[in-house]
Motif scaffolding. Structure first.
Motif, PDB file in Angstrom:
ATOM      1  N   MET A 177       0.830  -1.201   0.000  1.00  0.00           N
ATOM      2  CA  MET A 177       0.000   0.000   0.000  1.00  0.00           C
ATOM      3  C   MET A 177       0.867   1.255   0.000  1.00  0.00           C
ATOM      4  SD  MET A 177      -2.795  -1.350   2.794  1.00  0.00           S
ATOM      5  CE  MET A 177      -3.765   0.143   2.899  1.00  0.00           C
ATOM      6  N   GLY A 178       1.901   1.268   0.855  1.00  0.00           N
ATOM      7  CA  GLY A 178       2.787   2.424   0.911  1.00  0.00           C
ATOM      8  C   GLY A 178       3.555   2.631  -0.381  1.00  0.00           C
ATOM      9  N   ALA A 179       4.034   1.535  -0.978  1.00  0.00           N
ATOM     10  CA  ALA A 179       4.752   1.640  -2.247  1.00  0.00           C
ATOM     11  C   ALA A 179       3.841   2.171  -3.345  1.00  0.00           C
ATOM     12  CB  ALA A 179       5.316   0.275  -2.641  1.00  0.00           C
ATOM     13  N   ILE A 233       8.646  -4.439   5.847  1.00  0.00           N
ATOM     14  CA  ILE A 233       8.392  -3.294   4.968  1.00  0.00           C
ATOM     15  C   ILE A 233       9.673  -2.853   4.279  1.00  0.00           C
ATOM     16  CG2 ILE A 233       7.764  -0.850   4.982  1.00  0.00           C
ATOM     17  CD1 ILE A 233       5.740  -1.611   7.256  1.00  0.00           C
ATOM     18  N   LYS A 234      10.744  -2.716   5.029  1.00  0.00           N
ATOM     19  CA  LYS A 234      12.019  -2.293   4.439  1.00  0.00           C
ATOM     20  C   LYS A 234      12.513  -3.309   3.415  1.00  0.00           C
ATOM     21  CE  LYS A 234      13.817   0.607   8.185  1.00  0.00           C
ATOM     22  NZ  LYS A 234      14.935   0.816   9.138  1.00  0.00           N
ATOM     23  N   GLU A 281      14.521  -4.941  -1.522  1.00  0.00           N
ATOM     24  CA  GLU A 281      15.084  -6.179  -2.055  1.00  0.00           C
ATOM     25  C   GLU A 281      14.283  -6.671  -3.264  1.00  0.00           C
ATOM     26  OE1 GLU A 281      15.208  -8.982   1.137  1.00  0.00           O
ATOM     27  OE2 GLU A 281      16.341  -7.641   2.475  1.00  0.00           O
ATOM     28  N   PRO A 282      14.953  -7.318  -4.225  1.00  0.00           N
ATOM     29  CA  PRO A 282      14.217  -7.844  -5.380  1.00  0.00           C
ATOM     30  C   PRO A 282      13.097  -8.793  -4.974  1.00  0.00           C
ATOM     31  CG  PRO A 282      16.583  -7.897  -5.792  1.00  0.00           C
ATOM     32  CD  PRO A 282      16.408  -7.511  -4.357  1.00  0.00           C
ATOM     33  N   GLN A 283      13.382  -9.662  -4.018  1.00  0.00           N
ATOM     34  CA  GLN A 283      12.394 -10.556  -3.431  1.00  0.00           C
ATOM     35  C   GLN A 283      12.655 -10.618  -1.934  1.00  0.00           C
ATOM     36  OE1 GLN A 283      12.660 -14.311  -5.729  1.00  0.00           O
ATOM     37  NE2 GLN A 283      10.448 -14.452  -5.467  1.00  0.00           N
ATOM     38  N   ALA A 284      11.581 -10.545  -1.146  1.00  0.00           N
ATOM     39  CA  ALA A 284      11.742 -10.503   0.300  1.00  0.00           C
ATOM     40  C   ALA A 284      11.279 -11.809   0.936  1.00  0.00           C
ATOM     41  CB  ALA A 284      10.940  -9.343   0.880  1.00  0.00           C
ATOM     42  N   TYR A 305       7.403 -10.249  -3.934  1.00  0.00           N
ATOM     43  CA  TYR A 305       7.766  -9.113  -4.777  1.00  0.00           C
ATOM     44  C   TYR A 305       6.954  -7.887  -4.363  1.00  0.00           C
ATOM     45  CZ  TYR A 305       9.881 -12.446  -8.074  1.00  0.00           C
ATOM     46  OH  TYR A 305      10.641 -13.422  -8.660  1.00  0.00           O
ATOM     47  N   CYS A 306       7.561  -6.723  -4.516  1.00  0.00           N
ATOM     48  CA  CYS A 306       6.849  -5.458  -4.334  1.00  0.00           C
ATOM     49  C   CYS A 306       7.289  -4.523  -5.457  1.00  0.00           C
ATOM     50  CB  CYS A 306       7.149  -4.850  -2.969  1.00  0.00           C
ATOM     51  SG  CYS A 306       6.253  -3.315  -2.625  1.00  0.00           S
ATOM     52  N   GLU A 307       6.568  -4.597  -6.557  1.00  0.00           N
ATOM     53  CA  GLU A 307       6.879  -3.780  -7.724  1.00  0.00           C
ATOM     54  C   GLU A 307       5.641  -2.974  -8.130  1.00  0.00           C
ATOM     55  OE1 GLU A 307       9.835  -3.515  -8.866  1.00  0.00           O
ATOM     56  OE2 GLU A 307      10.781  -5.186  -7.832  1.00  0.00           O
ATOM     57  N   PRO A 308       5.816  -1.731  -8.542  1.00  0.00           N
ATOM     58  CA  PRO A 308       7.084  -1.007  -8.594  1.00  0.00           C
ATOM     59  C   PRO A 308       7.578  -0.630  -7.203  1.00  0.00           C
ATOM     60  CG  PRO A 308       5.277   0.477  -9.107  1.00  0.00           C
ATOM     61  CD  PRO A 308       4.671  -0.889  -8.964  1.00  0.00           C
TER      62      PRO A 308
END
Length: 254
Positions: free
Chosen positions: A61-63, A110-111, A116-119, A132-135
Motif C-alpha cells: 500500500m505504501g509503495a 516493509i524495508k 530487495e528484489p524478493q523478500a 515481490y513489491c513492484e514497482p
C-alpha cells in the motif's frame, strides 16, 4: 479541509477505526483521496496502527501510494494502543511488549519489500516468502515512528528516519530526549540522524483571550502531560521554541 498553498508542507491523518459513536474515516483510504486532491503537499499518518494491516500488504500500500503521489508519502507508524477499537473490530489485543515485537518485525518486512528484489522473512509473529513489491517506491518513503517508552525508543533508534511524539510538553520532552539519546547509544546510532517531530493541538487567534476560548477544554498549554499550543501567533512561536531548542524542527498541529 482548506489548505493555503505555501503555508503548509504536509497534511496528516490519524488511524483509528472507532472512538465511541463519533464519525471516523478509515485512515489509509482518506489519506490517498486527500493526496490526490492536494498535489502540493506531503501526506502521512499520525500514526498507522501496525496491528490493523498485514505488514507485507502495508508495504505494498505504501509503495503504491508513493508511486501514485510522485514521492509524497511519509510512513508514520506505531504499535497501537486503543483497546476499544481492537476488541470492537475483532483484533487481538496482545500485551504492549508483544505489540512492540510485532512492530519491529513489520518494519523489517516493509524495508525488505521496498529494497530487495524478493523478500523473505521468518519472524515470531509475521512471515513473507519470496515476495515481490513492484514497482519499488522511489524515493523510499520516510519512516516515522511514534515512541514514548524505552522499548519503543530503542525500536525508533534502530529503524526510524523520524521520531514523533504527541501532545507532551517541553519538560516531559526534555526528559524523553535524554532517554532517546540512551536508546541510540545502545543500538550504536547517532541521535542527530533521526529527525524529531511533534504533533498535537493548537488554538491560535489574534488575542490570547480568543485563543483560550477557541481552545476550550480541548487544548491546554499548562498541562505538560497533555500539552497543546494556545495563544497569539507570536506566543505560539515562543512556545514552539522550547521544542526547537531540543531538536524538533517539524510540527503537525490540529
Amino acid at each position: 479541509m482548506q489548505l493555503i498553498s505555501g503555508h503548509f508542507d504536509s497534511a496528516w491523518f490519524i488511524d483509528h477505526l472507532q472512538d465511541g459513536e463519533a464519525d471516523q474515516l478509515e485512515g489509509f483510504t482518506a489519506l490517498a483521496y486527500m493526496a490526490a486532491l492536494h498535489p502540493q503537499l506531503k501526506f502521512g499518518h499520525t500514526m498507522l496502527c501496525q496491528s490493523f494491516r498485514n505488514p507485507s500488504l502495508l508495504a505494498k500500500m505504501g509503495a503504491t501510494l508513493q508511486f501514485l503521489s510522485g514521492g509524497r508519502y511519509i510512513l508514520g507508524i506505531g504499535a497501537g494502543w486503543h483497546e476499544e477499537e481492537y476488541r470492537a473490530y475483532g483484533f487481538e489485543f496482545p500485551p504492549a511488549g508483544v505489540r512492540v515485537e510485532q512492530l519491529e518485525e513489520a518494519l523489517q518486512i516493509i524495508k525488505a519489500l521496498w529494497t530487495e528484489p524478493q523478500a523473505t522473512f521468518q519472524g515470531k509473529h509475521y512471515q513473507v516468502r519470496a515476495a515481490y513489491c513492484e514497482p519499488k517506491p522511489e524515493p523510499l518513503p520516510v519512516i516515522m515512528v511514534g515512541a514514548f517508552k524505552p522499548k519503543m525508543l530503542r525500536l525508533t533508534a534502530r529503524h526510524a528516519d523520524w521520531w514523533n511524539v504527541s501532545s507532551i510538553g517541553p519538560e516531559t520532552y526534555r526528559q524523553m530526549t535524554l532517554a532517546f539519546a540512551e536508546a541510540c547509544a545502545e543500538v550504536g546510532r547517532d541521535p542527530a540522524q533521526v529527525r524529531r517531530s511533534w504533533c498535537g493541538g493548537c488554538a491560535c487567534a489574534p488575542t490570547q483571550a480568543e485563543a483560550k476560548r477557541l481552545a476550550g477544554d480541548r487544548v491546554s498549554a499548562d498541562n505538560d502531560e497533555d500539552f497543546g499550543f494556545v495563544g497569539t501567533p507570536q506566543q505560539i512561536v515562543e512556545q514552539m521554541r522550547s521544542f526547537i531548542d531540543l531538536g524538533v524542527d517539524y510540527f503537525m498541529v490540529d
